[in-house]
Design a protein around this motif. Structure first.
Motif, PDB file in Angstrom:
ATOM      1  N   ILE A  17       9.038  21.695 -39.483  1.00  0.00           N
ATOM      2  CA  ILE A  17       9.148  22.854 -40.367  1.00  0.00           C
ATOM      3  C   ILE A  17      10.618  23.047 -40.750  1.00  0.00           C
ATOM      4  CG2 ILE A  17       8.719  25.329 -40.606  1.00  0.00           C
ATOM      5  CD1 ILE A  17       6.682  25.105 -38.356  1.00  0.00           C
ATOM      6  N   ARG A  47      15.322  27.414 -43.453  1.00  0.00           N
ATOM      7  CA  ARG A  47      16.100  27.891 -44.592  1.00  0.00           C
ATOM      8  C   ARG A  47      16.647  29.258 -44.249  1.00  0.00           C
ATOM      9  NH1 ARG A  47      11.372  26.971 -48.806  1.00  0.00           N
ATOM     10  NH2 ARG A  47      10.307  27.615 -46.928  1.00  0.00           N
ATOM     11  N   ALA A  57      16.603  32.921 -44.123  1.00  0.00           N
ATOM     12  CA  ALA A  57      15.617  33.985 -44.350  1.00  0.00           C
ATOM     13  C   ALA A  57      16.280  35.097 -45.161  1.00  0.00           C
ATOM     14  CB  ALA A  57      15.117  34.533 -43.025  1.00  0.00           C
ATOM     15  N   ASP A  94      11.663  38.008 -47.331  1.00  0.00           N
ATOM     16  CA  ASP A  94      10.779  37.576 -46.243  1.00  0.00           C
ATOM     17  C   ASP A  94      10.469  38.746 -45.318  1.00  0.00           C
ATOM     18  OD1 ASP A  94      10.946  34.934 -47.166  1.00  0.00           O
ATOM     19  OD2 ASP A  94      12.797  34.605 -46.045  1.00  0.00           O
ATOM     20  N   ALA A 150       7.992  41.023 -46.997  1.00  0.00           N
ATOM     21  CA  ALA A 150       6.626  40.478 -46.915  1.00  0.00           C
ATOM     22  C   ALA A 150       6.036  40.743 -45.542  1.00  0.00           C
ATOM     23  CB  ALA A 150       6.656  38.975 -47.203  1.00  0.00           C
ATOM     24  N   SER A 151       6.848  40.553 -44.511  1.00  0.00           N
ATOM     25  CA  SER A 151       6.397  40.781 -43.141  1.00  0.00           C
ATOM     26  C   SER A 151       6.042  42.250 -42.919  1.00  0.00           C
ATOM     27  CB  SER A 151       7.521  40.349 -42.186  1.00  0.00           C
ATOM     28  OG  SER A 151       7.259  40.771 -40.891  1.00  0.00           O
ATOM     29  N   THR A 183       2.749  43.186 -44.560  1.00  0.00           N
ATOM     30  CA  THR A 183       1.616  42.787 -43.715  1.00  0.00           C
ATOM     31  C   THR A 183       1.421  43.789 -42.585  1.00  0.00           C
ATOM     32  OG1 THR A 183       2.050  40.472 -44.173  1.00  0.00           O
ATOM     33  CG2 THR A 183       0.721  40.950 -42.230  1.00  0.00           C
ATOM     34  N   ALA A 194      12.525  37.970 -34.135  1.00  0.00           N
ATOM     35  CA  ALA A 194      12.281  37.172 -35.335  1.00  0.00           C
ATOM     36  C   ALA A 194      13.319  37.462 -36.411  1.00  0.00           C
ATOM     37  CB  ALA A 194      10.880  37.462 -35.874  1.00  0.00           C
ATOM     38  N   GLN A 212       5.747  35.361 -41.600  1.00  0.00           N
ATOM     39  CA  GLN A 212       6.328  35.691 -42.908  1.00  0.00           C
ATOM     40  C   GLN A 212       7.822  35.994 -42.822  1.00  0.00           C
ATOM     41  OE1 GLN A 212       3.522  38.772 -43.884  1.00  0.00           O
ATOM     42  NE2 GLN A 212       2.688  37.592 -45.575  1.00  0.00           N
ATOM     43  N   ASN A 230       9.980  34.699 -41.091  1.00  0.00           N
ATOM     44  CA  ASN A 230      10.800  33.497 -40.946  1.00  0.00           C
ATOM     45  C   ASN A 230      10.324  32.367 -41.868  1.00  0.00           C
ATOM     46  OD1 ASN A 230      12.779  33.186 -38.145  1.00  0.00           O
ATOM     47  ND2 ASN A 230      11.633  35.046 -38.515  1.00  0.00           N
ATOM     48  N   ARG A 231       9.565  32.724 -42.862  1.00  0.00           N
ATOM     49  CA  ARG A 231       9.039  31.764 -43.840  1.00  0.00           C
ATOM     50  C   ARG A 231       8.387  30.543 -43.187  1.00  0.00           C
ATOM     51  NH1 ARG A 231      12.765  30.878 -49.003  1.00  0.00           N
ATOM     52  NH2 ARG A 231      14.314  31.255 -47.423  1.00  0.00           N
ATOM     53  N   ILE A 232       7.541  30.816 -42.223  1.00  0.00           N
ATOM     54  CA  ILE A 232       6.785  29.746 -41.577  1.00  0.00           C
ATOM     55  C   ILE A 232       5.461  29.640 -42.331  1.00  0.00           C
ATOM     56  CG2 ILE A 232       5.562  29.140 -39.436  1.00  0.00           C
ATOM     57  CD1 ILE A 232       7.862  30.847 -38.056  1.00  0.00           C
ATOM     58  N   PRO A 233       5.020  28.411 -42.660  1.00  0.00           N
ATOM     59  CA  PRO A 233       3.774  28.271 -43.420  1.00  0.00           C
ATOM     60  C   PRO A 233       2.616  29.010 -42.741  1.00  0.00           C
ATOM     61  CG  PRO A 233       4.802  26.147 -43.073  1.00  0.00           C
ATOM     62  CD  PRO A 233       5.648  27.140 -42.365  1.00  0.00           C
TER      63      PRO A 233
END
Lengths: 281, 328
Positions: free
Chosen positions: A25, A28, A30, A34, A37-38, A41, A121, B99, B101-104
């Motif tokens: 993986i 990049r 963050a 991002d 988006a988290s 959710t 995170a 999300q 950490n932009r993990i798929p």
């Protein structure tokens, strides 16, 4: 105690580094996007969001319709007044829901321990706080503005009164939405400082109600100035200002409540950021 | 690789972690051992930048935690299984983490499968048992497929099957070249999984050694004997060049010998024996001795019996509070 016994394992073995795991993986940088988006959710995947905002909509619409119905039954017609300010009562009750959700958005993470996962995170405290604020602010702004507009439309349709001006409409919808979202953001900052849901909600409800209650019991003439300030700047009167039905006739007017709320929220949010950066989690 | 240097944490007057320095090397399972309250969790929280150190620093691959671009891809951590929002489903708990950490998103299902929670992915994590919660925490740690993994007491509250699963998982992960740092207060557990060992007590480093070395140094094997002709036996033993320890209860302990050897020696000298047995002090005893002076919460041993059971080990000074906090 003697000196600790130390002996390190060799790093190199046969010329190859022992640890050479590389994840497929890619890494990049963050971004705030991002984190947003988290947080989106997070806020949509807990029930408290649906409950608090649902109850708020029900209160705003329900109380708004009841008040309009009550006025339509009474003899006193609106006459030269607009029906728009009748939305005030629902908004005042709905503010409790917004406060609750604002506090829960961050304090529930402390209650559950989720905050440790969140900050592991995303170690940038500022980014976490900003992402939460953005998501919460936009969500509450949208829902309260739309609901306030709906309530206004229902009330105007139910009652004959003076037609409200465009300015009045904007303040009673977007203005109310902004004020509520800022009040919620203030609660979020307080929740981040206090880190305890029940405590922070109680404090915020006190902030909404206490100034008015205190002012009512200030009979002494030496306290007249304080009493007046408490009346003028209490949160219920500021909401009434947005509806052009100021309780006092003096003090803030027009868009002032929104600016006052923004300044207070910015100040407390500053403290929250400072504390989040300095404190252990 | 994790480098800890002079790490110190003070809570008011109490020092939780005291100038701790060590390195966690890649490709092996490093055990982080210490009694309750030794400062293991505080150290781990400081590694993840959750607690702010009073002094010293932690570097992960040469960087401070806050400088890591997408930390979940460098280091996965299981601090405590409850660090999730109980009202959110297992899937959503992992999704918001992915999300940030932009993990798929496909990784979420992969790790749920790895830990065996696919069937309950849509259920609220509030209803999970301790073992399921622990698995969810491990799924979160594995999410970014990180090079470094950190587990704080991962076997706590697990059933034997779960413990077995975690042991194998850690070995597999280390076998892939990852750095594994795992804390425990159980020496026996560490002996099975860790290759390297870091022992702390009251926030201070007590040992930093390979597991093999620790075992060799600390699991003392000896022969115990009891004889009515004690003096005669002692003479015979010193003649034979054996090192003898006289235990409190009058028995003799001979290091580095076998019971056959000692039995034959006694026969040659016509000494009557009442007891002859091979003994081995366990790693647990060695650990308890090492940390005895730094155990924070002493229990009073009511019956007055030595709780260690190791014959040669007089046991930690249980119940003696006088030396508390000074020994280490």
């Amino acid at each position: 105690m003697t000196a600790p016994y130390e002996q390190q394992a060799p790093i190199w073995q046969g010329g190859q580094p022992l640890g050479s795991y590389v994840s497929p993986i890619p890494v990049r940088r963050a971004t705030l996007g991002d984190a947003v988006a988290s947080e989106w959710t997070k806020i949509r995947s807990v029930r408290s969001t649906m409950w608090t905002l649902g109850v708020m909509v029900v209160l705003m619409v329900g109380v708004g319709v009841l008040v309009a119905w009550g006025v339509s039954l009474s003899e006193a017609a609106l006459g030269a007044d607009s029906a728009l300010p009748l939305g005030f009562f629902g908004v005042l009750l709905g503010s409790i829901c917004v406060i609750t959700l604002g506090v829960l958005t961050i304090a529930s993470e402390y209650g559950t321990g989720m905050i440790r996962t969140t900050l592991t995170a995303c170690p940038s405290r500022g980014r976490v706080l900003a992402a939460k604020s953005i998501v919460f602010f936009l969500l509450v702004l949208t829902i309260t503005t739309v609901t306030a507009a709906l309530v206004g439309a229902i009330q105007v349709a139910m009652l004959d009164g003076r037609a409200a001006t465009g300015q009045e409409w904007v303040r009673a919808t977007l203005g109310v939405g902004l004020f509520m979202a800022l009040l919620g953001l203030l609660s979020l900052a307080v929740g981040s400082l206090i880190r305890h849901s029940a405590g922070a909600i109680t404090l915020m409800i006190g902030v909404v109600l206490l100034p008015l209650v205190m002012a009512m019991f200030m009979f002494s003439s030496s306290l007249v100035d304080v009493q007046e300030a408490l009346f003028e700047y209490s949160i219920p009167s500021q909401i009434s200002v947005l509806y052009d039905v100021s309780m006092t006739g003096s003090g803030p007017n027009g868009w002032d409540p929104v600016f006052i709320a923004a300044a207070a929220t910015a100040a407390v949010m500053g403290f929250a950021f400072f504390a989040l950066n300095r404190r252990d989690v | 690789m994790i480098e800890v240097e002079g790490l110190t944490k003070r809570f008011g007057k109490k020092i939780a972690v005291d100038h701790l320095s060590f390195q966690v090397r890649p490709g092996v399972v490093t055990g982080f051992l210490g009694p309750n309250g030794a400062g293991k969790s505080t150290t781990m929280r400081m590694m993840l930048d959750l607690d702010i150190p009073t002094g010293g620093s932690v570097r992960i691959d040469g960087k401070h935690y806050r400088e890591l671009e997408e930390p979940v891809k460098y280091i996965g951590a299981l601090l405590d299984a409850k660090a999730m929002h109980g009202g959110r489903s297992a899937y959503n708990n992992l999704l918001c983490l992915a999300q940030s950490n932009r993990i798929p998103v496909s990784r979420v299902n992969e790790v749920l499968d790895t830990v065996g929670l696919t069937a309950v992915a849509k259920q609220k994590s509030k209803g999970f048992s301790l073992g399921m919660g622990q698995r969810l925490g491990i799924a979160a740690a594995l999410l970014g497929d990180p090079e470094i993994l950190m587990f704080d007491e991962p076997v706590n509250g697990l059933d034997p099957e779960g413990i077995h699963w975690i042991r194998n998982l850690m070995k597999t992960l280390a076998g892939q070249g990852r750095t594994i740092f795992v804390s425990s207060h159980l020496m026996s557990e560490m002996a099975l999984t860790a290759e390297h060992l870091i022992v702390i007590g009251q926030g201070k480093l007590l040992a930093n050694t390979s597991m093999a070395d620790f075992i060799q140094q600390n699991s003392r094997s000896f022969v115990r004997l009891r004889s009515p002709q004690r003096e005669q036996m002692l003479d015979a033993l010193s003649e034979g060049g054996f090192t003898v320890v006289e235990a409190d209860d009058g028995t003799l302990e001979i290091d580095g010998s076998s019971s056959e050897e000692i039995g034959e020696l006694a026969a040659r000298h016509n000494v009557v024996l009442h007891e002859l047995s091979s003994q081995r002090a366990s790693l647990e005893d060695a650990f308890m001795q090492m940390t005895a002076e730094s155990v924070e919460y002493h229990a009073h041993s009511g019956g007055g019996t030595a709780p260690t059971g190791g014959p040669a080990a007089p046991g930690p000074q249980w119940g003696q509070h006088g030396d508390k906090g000074k020994g280490a």
